[in-house]
Scaffold this active site. Structure first.
Site, PDB file in Angstrom:
ATOM      1  CG  HIS A   1     -94.701 -27.164  27.340  1.00 22.30           C
ATOM      2  ND1 HIS A   1     -94.601 -27.486  26.001  1.00 22.30           N
ATOM      3  CD2 HIS A   1     -94.972 -25.839  27.380  1.00 22.30           C
ATOM      4  CE1 HIS A   1     -94.799 -26.398  25.281  1.00 22.30           C
ATOM      5  NE2 HIS A   1     -95.037 -25.383  26.093  1.00 22.30           N
TER       6      HIS A   1
ATOM      7  CG  HIS B   1     -93.830 -24.524  21.614  1.00 23.99           C
ATOM      8  ND1 HIS B   1     -92.729 -24.839  22.352  1.00 23.99           N
ATOM      9  CD2 HIS B   1     -94.682 -23.872  22.459  1.00 23.99           C
ATOM     10  CE1 HIS B   1     -92.901 -24.387  23.601  1.00 23.99           C
ATOM     11  NE2 HIS B   1     -94.067 -23.803  23.689  1.00 23.99           N
TER      12      HIS B   1
ATOM     13  CD  GLU C   1     -99.534 -22.795  21.483  1.00 23.56           C
ATOM     14  OE1 GLU C   1     -98.476 -22.441  20.934  1.00 23.56           O
ATOM     15  OE2 GLU C   1     -99.893 -22.359  22.598  1.00 23.56           O
TER      16      GLU C   1
ATOM     17  CG  ASP D   1     -97.797 -23.126  27.458  1.00 23.22           C
ATOM     18  OD1 ASP D   1     -96.566 -23.016  27.314  1.00 23.22           O
ATOM     19  OD2 ASP D   1     -98.608 -22.895  26.531  1.00 23.22           O
TER      20      ASP D   1
END
Ligand code: ADE
Ligand code: ZN
Length: 331
Positions: A10, A188, A191, A269
């Protein structure tokens, strides 16, 4: 990370743009980014501010060779830290907004990946992603474009962007097309939104992985579901802390997810946005959870088990990891 093989599932290629390269591109494009950066970091305050800063930095990538340089720089850097495998997200909508074709952008990222592989041996796969905030029609268009340009390194599809916009189910037709074409699926969720966002993705999309997913830690039944369905979370603790989702690493739910049997990996990320690096995530997690090299290698093993690669590549990558130590004999 001496002696530990790393792997990353990721990381957004646009989000890996080093500030030094951004400054060079800004000069070339005649754009002032002094208010956007401080030292080696991008400046922002909250999630919408992060997305805005991310958009401004990404808009500096105007030529295919920008993407090739960026991919090569990032992949060479993580390989030097011990990474043997990496997947890179890329956003076709961002490339086309900059006036590039998806095909040209993809070829450039693949060329950068190949240059890094030739130098370091790092194995790379590419995962184009659709952007939630652009809605389901744009998602279908982007997916059709991705499928019209098959590439040996493109083995998955993702969903990223503003999680607060649109329901996961609206992207089901795009994901169905991609899954039908044999691409691995990740999205995603969990989050900046709560556990229900993770559940929506699991209910609506054919994913084997979730990007982040850390909000699931607030819902024991959902953690049990993730464990049961063997969904792998692409956890990005440094990113989560930088965005203020948790006050610090001690408050981050990584350990609770592991204790609940959820399969997790470690990821950076968007390194210069969050002050993260892949090796830094491994190091900080070793310190926070008291792990040794074998404990850290378990994250890499999970990443390779969940990687969007063919089985021969997976076996070859697994063979590069230290063997699992046999459990001590108990009478
Ligand atoms: N795109 C790049 N980084 C992201 C993040 N942390 N959340 C959502 N979309 C993103
Ligand atoms: Zn992300």
């Amino acid at each position: 990370m001496r002696g530990v093989a790393l792997a990353e599932l990721h990381c957004h290629v646009e989000g890996a743009l080093p500030v030094s390269l951004a400054r060079e591109l800004a000069v070339r494009e005649g754009v002032d980014i002094s208010a956007l950066t401080d030292g080696e970091r991008y400046l922002w305050h909250d999630f919408p501010g992060f997305l805005a800063a991310y958009g401004r930095a990404t808009r500096l990538l105007r030529r295919p060779e920008d993407y090739a340089r960026l991919a090569e720089m990032h992949l060479s850097a993580i390989a030097a830290d011990g990474a043997i495998y990496a997947e890179l997200f890329l956003a076709p909508d961002d490339a086309t907004r900059a006036g590039m074709s998806y095909a040209a952008c993809l070829e450039a990222v693949a060329e950068g990946a190949e240059r890094a592989r030739a130098r370091s041996g790092i194995e790379v796969r590419l995962v184009p992603h659709i952007l939630r905030q652009n809605g389901p029609e744009a998602a279908l268009r982007a997916t059709r474009t991705i499928l019209a340009h098959p590439h040996p390194l493109v083995t998955g599809i993702g969903l990223a962007g503003d999680e607060r916009e649109h329901l996961a189910a609206e992207f089901a037709p795009a994901f169905a097309m991609a899954a039908e074409a044999g691409l691995g699926c990740t999205a995603h969720a969990g989050e900046v939104c709560g556990p229900e966002s993770v559940a929506h993705v699991l209910d609506a999309l054919p994913v084997t992985r979730i990007g982040h997913g850390v909000a699931a830690a607030a819902d024991p039944a959902l953690m049990a579901r993730l464990a049961d369905e063997e969904i792998v979370l692409e956890v990005c603790p440094g990113s989560n802390v930088a965005l203020g989702l948790f006050s610090d690493r001690a408050a981050h739910p990584l350990a609770r997810l592991i204790a609940a049997g959820v399969r997790v990996t470690l990821n950076s990320d968007d390194p210069p946005f969050f002050g993260t690096s892949l090796a830094g995530e491994y190091r900080a997690t070793a310190a926070a959870l008291g792990l040794d090299a074998a404990g850290l290698t378990a994250f890499t093993r999970t990443a390779i088990e969940a990687a969007f690669v063919d089985e021969a590549t997976r076996a070859r990558l697994i063979s590069r990891l230290a063997p699992v130590e046999p459990a001590p004999f108990r009478a």
